[in-house]
Design a protein around this motif. Structure first.
Motif, short mmCIF file in Angstrom:
data_model
loop_
_atom_site.label_atom_id
_atom_site.label_comp_id
_atom_site.label_asym_id
_atom_site.label_seq_id
_atom_site.Cartn_x
_atom_site.Cartn_y
_atom_site.Cartn_z
N THR A 133 -43.35 -4.65 17.52
CA THR A 133 -44.31 -3.63 17.92
C THR A 133 -44.25 -2.45 16.95
O THR A 133 -43.17 -1.93 16.67
CB THR A 133 -44.03 -3.15 19.35
OG1 THR A 133 -43.93 -4.28 20.23
CG2 THR A 133 -45.15 -2.25 19.84
N PHE A 134 -45.42 -2.03 16.46
CA PHE A 134 -45.54 -0.92 15.53
C PHE A 134 -46.32 0.20 16.22
O PHE A 134 -47.45 -0.01 16.65
CB PHE A 134 -46.28 -1.36 14.26
CG PHE A 134 -45.60 -2.47 13.51
CD1 PHE A 134 -44.88 -2.20 12.35
CD2 PHE A 134 -45.70 -3.79 13.94
CE1 PHE A 134 -44.26 -3.23 11.65
CE2 PHE A 134 -45.08 -4.82 13.23
CZ PHE A 134 -44.36 -4.53 12.09
N TYR A 135 -45.72 1.39 16.26
CA TYR A 135 -46.33 2.51 17.00
C TYR A 135 -46.96 3.49 16.02
O TYR A 135 -46.34 4.48 15.61
CB TYR A 135 -45.28 3.20 17.86
CG TYR A 135 -44.65 2.29 18.90
CD1 TYR A 135 -45.23 2.13 20.16
CD2 TYR A 135 -43.49 1.58 18.61
CE1 TYR A 135 -44.65 1.29 21.12
CE2 TYR A 135 -42.91 0.74 19.56
CZ TYR A 135 -43.50 0.60 20.79
OH TYR A 135 -42.92 -0.23 21.73
N ILE A 151 -43.21 4.57 10.41
CA ILE A 151 -43.84 4.10 11.65
C ILE A 151 -42.76 3.62 12.63
O ILE A 151 -41.99 2.71 12.30
CB ILE A 151 -44.83 2.96 11.37
CG1 ILE A 151 -45.85 3.38 10.30
CG2 ILE A 151 -45.51 2.52 12.66
CD1 ILE A 151 -46.68 4.58 10.66
N PRO A 152 -42.66 4.23 13.82
CA PRO A 152 -41.69 3.74 14.82
C PRO A 152 -41.93 2.27 15.13
O PRO A 152 -43.08 1.80 15.15
CB PRO A 152 -41.97 4.63 16.04
CG PRO A 152 -42.55 5.88 15.47
CD PRO A 152 -43.39 5.41 14.30
N THR A 211 -51.15 1.21 19.07
CA THR A 211 -49.96 0.36 19.03
C THR A 211 -50.38 -1.04 18.61
O THR A 211 -51.34 -1.59 19.16
CB THR A 211 -49.27 0.31 20.41
OG1 THR A 211 -48.85 1.64 20.77
CG2 THR A 211 -48.04 -0.60 20.37
N ARG A 212 -49.67 -1.60 17.64
CA ARG A 212 -50.01 -2.93 17.14
C ARG A 212 -48.82 -3.88 17.32
O ARG A 212 -47.67 -3.46 17.35
CB ARG A 212 -50.39 -2.88 15.67
CG ARG A 212 -51.66 -2.11 15.38
CD ARG A 212 -52.85 -2.67 16.10
NE ARG A 212 -54.12 -2.07 15.65
CZ ARG A 212 -55.25 -2.13 16.34
NH1 ARG A 212 -55.26 -2.74 17.52
NH2 ARG A 212 -56.34 -1.58 15.86
N TYR A 213 -49.15 -5.18 17.40
CA TYR A 213 -48.14 -6.21 17.66
C TYR A 213 -48.21 -7.30 16.59
O TYR A 213 -49.25 -7.57 16.01
CB TYR A 213 -48.37 -6.84 19.04
CG TYR A 213 -48.45 -5.82 20.15
CD1 TYR A 213 -47.30 -5.40 20.81
CD2 TYR A 213 -49.68 -5.28 20.53
CE1 TYR A 213 -47.37 -4.45 21.82
CE2 TYR A 213 -49.76 -4.33 21.54
CZ TYR A 213 -48.60 -3.92 22.19
OH TYR A 213 -48.68 -2.98 23.19
N PHE A 214 -47.06 -7.93 16.37
CA PHE A 214 -46.97 -9.04 15.43
C PHE A 214 -46.02 -10.05 16.06
O PHE A 214 -44.82 -10.08 15.77
CB PHE A 214 -46.46 -8.52 14.08
CG PHE A 214 -46.46 -9.54 12.97
CD1 PHE A 214 -47.45 -10.50 12.87
CD2 PHE A 214 -45.46 -9.51 12.00
CE1 PHE A 214 -47.45 -11.43 11.84
CE2 PHE A 214 -45.46 -10.44 10.95
CZ PHE A 214 -46.45 -11.40 10.88
N ASN A 215 -46.54 -10.88 16.96
CA ASN A 215 -45.72 -11.75 17.79
C ASN A 215 -45.70 -13.19 17.26
O ASN A 215 -46.60 -13.61 16.55
CB ASN A 215 -46.20 -11.73 19.23
CG ASN A 215 -45.95 -10.39 19.91
OD1 ASN A 215 -45.39 -9.48 19.30
ND2 ASN A 215 -46.33 -10.27 21.16
N ALA A 216 -44.68 -13.93 17.66
CA ALA A 216 -44.54 -15.30 17.17
C ALA A 216 -43.65 -16.12 18.12
O ALA A 216 -42.88 -15.57 18.90
CB ALA A 216 -43.94 -15.30 15.77
N PHE A 217 -43.79 -17.43 17.99
CA PHE A 217 -43.00 -18.39 18.75
C PHE A 217 -42.38 -19.37 17.76
O PHE A 217 -43.10 -20.02 17.01
CB PHE A 217 -43.88 -19.14 19.75
CG PHE A 217 -44.62 -18.25 20.71
CD1 PHE A 217 -44.09 -17.96 21.96
CD2 PHE A 217 -45.84 -17.68 20.35
CE1 PHE A 217 -44.77 -17.13 22.84
CE2 PHE A 217 -46.52 -16.85 21.23
CZ PHE A 217 -45.98 -16.57 22.47
#
Length: 203
Positions: free
Chosen positions: A91-93, A68-69, A98-104
């Motif tokens: 970001t997973f393409y 997965i790019p 397209t899916r995201y796995f974001n964090a702070f």
């Protein structure tokens, strides 16, 4: 000096030189990279409604796949005179979505942990414990966790926590960063896992 340098202290120098460069993160000069996750695995099928809902907060997701790019962008920024934060955009393409796995992330200097708020807006909080392996890899494990509902944070009992294990390294032969992430719960099993490699790209 970034939150990771502050947290690890002298141990930061034991990281592979490429990992030291990656995590140095000058303010407002993002680290950007792209590559492929050779394997992405979501949780079991009955978790699909929860994982699908989590996509709306750029958190977990229900898709799985191979090769997965992937792109990653880490930005260090100041929230106040005394508080710095690193914003993670992963970001997973997949073929059709397209899916995201974001964090702070910030640090708690007294407790020696990274404070990780996952999702955008944040839905989940976890303490993260950072260590350097004898090989110079970065090892990350989770600790205390809380569910985030607006300004309210609800403690999650240990048996309901997602146990996070991460190892990031650098392959000198192929000149790529390597990553392995596994998140599981002792009752329901795997919540998400991925592993692969990526190279730094220009901004």
């Amino acid at each position: 000096m970034t939150i990771y340098q502050n947290l690890l202290g002298e141990d930061f120098k034991r990281l592979h030189p490429q990992l030291q460069s990656r995590y140095a993160l000058p303010k407002n000069k993002p680290f950007c990279a792209s590559g492929k996750m050779t394997l992405v695995q979501s949780g079991t099928g009955w978790l699909y409604p929860f994982l699908k809902l989590a996509t709306k907060r750029k958190f977990l997701f229900p898709e799985s796949g191979n090769n997965i790019p992937f792109t990653i962008r880490n930005t260090s920024r100041s929230l106040s005179h005394e508080l710095d934060e690193v914003y993670w955009e992963r970001t997973f393409y997949f073929d059709h979505v397209t899916r995201y796995f974001n964090a702070f992330m910030t640090i708690d200097s007294e407790r020696k942990v990274v404070k990780d708020y996952l999702g955008e807006p944040s839905l989940f909080y976890s303490d993260l414990h950072f260590n350097v392996t004898p090989e110079g890899h970065l090892n990350i494990r989770s600790g205390v966790q809380r569910l985030v509902i607006g300004k309210l944070e609800i403690s999650i009992p240990s048996f309901l926590r997602g146990v996070v294990e991460v190892e990031e390294g650098y392959d000198d032969t192929r000149e790529v960063f390597t990553i392995r992430v596994h998140i599981q719960n002792r009752i329901v099993g795997r919540l998400m896992a991925y592993e692969g490699e990526f190279k730094e790209t220009s901004i």
